[in-house]
Design a protein around this motif. Structure first.
Motif, PDB file in Angstrom:
ATOM      1  N   LEU A   1       0.824  -1.209   0.000  1.00  0.00           N
ATOM      2  CA  LEU A   1       0.000   0.000   0.000  1.00  0.00           C
ATOM      3  C   LEU A   1       0.860   1.262   0.000  1.00  0.00           C
TER       4      LEU A   1
ATOM      5  N   ILE B   1       1.842   2.329  -3.515  1.00  0.00           N
ATOM      6  CA  ILE B   1       0.810   2.600  -4.509  1.00  0.00           C
ATOM      7  C   ILE B   1       0.591   4.095  -4.655  1.00  0.00           C
TER       8      ILE B   1
ATOM      9  N   ALA C   1      -2.087   6.274  -6.012  1.00  0.00           N
ATOM     10  CA  ALA C   1      -3.475   6.080  -6.431  1.00  0.00           C
ATOM     11  C   ALA C   1      -3.793   6.787  -7.738  1.00  0.00           C
TER      12      ALA C   1
ATOM     13  N   ASP D   1      -9.794   4.301  -0.596  1.00  0.00           N
ATOM     14  CA  ASP D   1      -8.527   3.644  -0.272  1.00  0.00           C
ATOM     15  C   ASP D   1      -8.750   2.543   0.760  1.00  0.00           C
TER      16      ASP D   1
ATOM     17  N   SER E   1     -10.765   0.876  -6.385  1.00  0.00           N
ATOM     18  CA  SER E   1     -10.921   0.795  -4.932  1.00  0.00           C
ATOM     19  C   SER E   1     -10.402  -0.539  -4.414  1.00  0.00           C
TER      20      SER E   1
ATOM     21  N   LEU F   1      -6.718  -0.686  -4.400  1.00  0.00           N
ATOM     22  CA  LEU F   1      -6.126   0.123  -3.342  1.00  0.00           C
ATOM     23  C   LEU F   1      -6.333  -0.494  -1.966  1.00  0.00           C
TER      24      LEU F   1
END
Length: 291
Positions: free
Chosen positions: A96, A99, A101, A241, A279, A282
């Protein structure tokens, strides 16, 4: 005598064979257990976990012993239930943290443009409100004169309505949102009573704003028709997220002459599906927003 060159495997075949041989089937099978735990609402008994992964309890137990040694799985000694362990948490947090987004969303825009045939945008919540950070203009569509960095109105844009509907009430930006809605309502109320029918999509009271928000939540995305610009319609779908925070909105805009403005329109559904997949990518595991 055959040449040494002809005896060599072709590069294409060699790569294909390597791809086939490179995998370790037992790792792939064992991953089904981890995936099942990740999808479960909580810890699982051995028989339930094995069933979810599509294998026998005895087979699942052998994998779980190894996963426990690696810290990927933990077993509660009191309940004997299995759950994800600290190593799984570290892997997830590391993934995470890497990432981006918006970058991830931008990579999806080319395919989404082919699906919708209409102009696309990405918006995030900035210091002044919902802000455009990416723009993909489709050819042969109504020109929409917006620029990167533009802050969108809450009540007259699909982007603003999306943030109004899906931003958590407890968010630190909720008070800013409420102030923006109040100011925009005051401006809308000053419009002439004989405003053209094209402005009918604008809410004029707090009750109509609430109805607008509930409608967006019901459909999993927001919509405007004529409100932002005459002859232009748009949809905006929320991307969440891993913590359930609203990360961004994915927007599609087009002329009302060429874009289906119904909630069931292909353009709106394509944007919503894209947002839901983003979504999930994420780490969001919230309820589906399908109708």
């Amino acid at each position: 005598m055959p040449s040494s060159r002809s005896a060599l495997p072709s590069p294409a075949k060699s790569k294909s064979d390597d791809a086939t041989r490179a995998g370790i089937q037992s790792v792939e099978v064992g991953f089904e257990l981890l995936e099942s735990l990740a999808q479960a609402p909580g810890a699982l008994m051995l028989k339930d976990l094995a069933a979810a992964a599509g294998m026998s309890a005895a087979k699942a137990h052998r994998y779980l012993v190894s996963f426990q040694r690696l810290g990927l799985v933990l077993q509660d000694p009191a309940t004997t239930r299995y759950d994800l362990g600290p190593s799984a948490l570290r892997l997830g947090l590391a993934s995470l943290s890497r990432i981006d987004a918006v970058k991830l969303a931008r990579e999806r825009m080319a395919d989404l443009l082919l699906q919708t045939g209409n102009t696309l945008a990405i918006a995030v919540w900035g210091n002044q409100g919902p802000t455009m950070v990416h723009w993909n203009e489709a050819p042969q569509t109504a020109p929409v004169r917006l620029r990167l960095g533009d802050v969108m109105p809450i009540l007259s844009s699909a982007t603003g309505r999306c943030f109004a509907a899906f931003m958590p009430h407890e968010s630190r930006d909720a008070s800013r949102m409420a102030a923006m809605i109040k100011d925009e309502l005051a401006t809308i109320k000053k419009l002439p009573a004989a405003a053209p029918a094209e402005m009918g999509d604008l809410p004029r009271t707090a009750a109509q704003v609430q109805t607008m928000i509930e409608e967006a939540r019901d459909h999993g995305m927001s919509r405007v028709v004529h409100s932002l610009l005459p002859g232009v319609a748009g949809f905006c779908a929320p991307v969440f997220d891993a913590q359930g925070h609203l990360a961004m909105g994915i927007v599609v805009l087009g002329s009302v002459m060429t874009m289906d403005t119904r909630w069931s329109s292909p353009q709106g559904q394509a944007v919503r599906a894209c947002a839901q997949q983003l979504s999930a990518d994420l780490g969001y595991r919230g309820p589906s927003s399908s109708d």
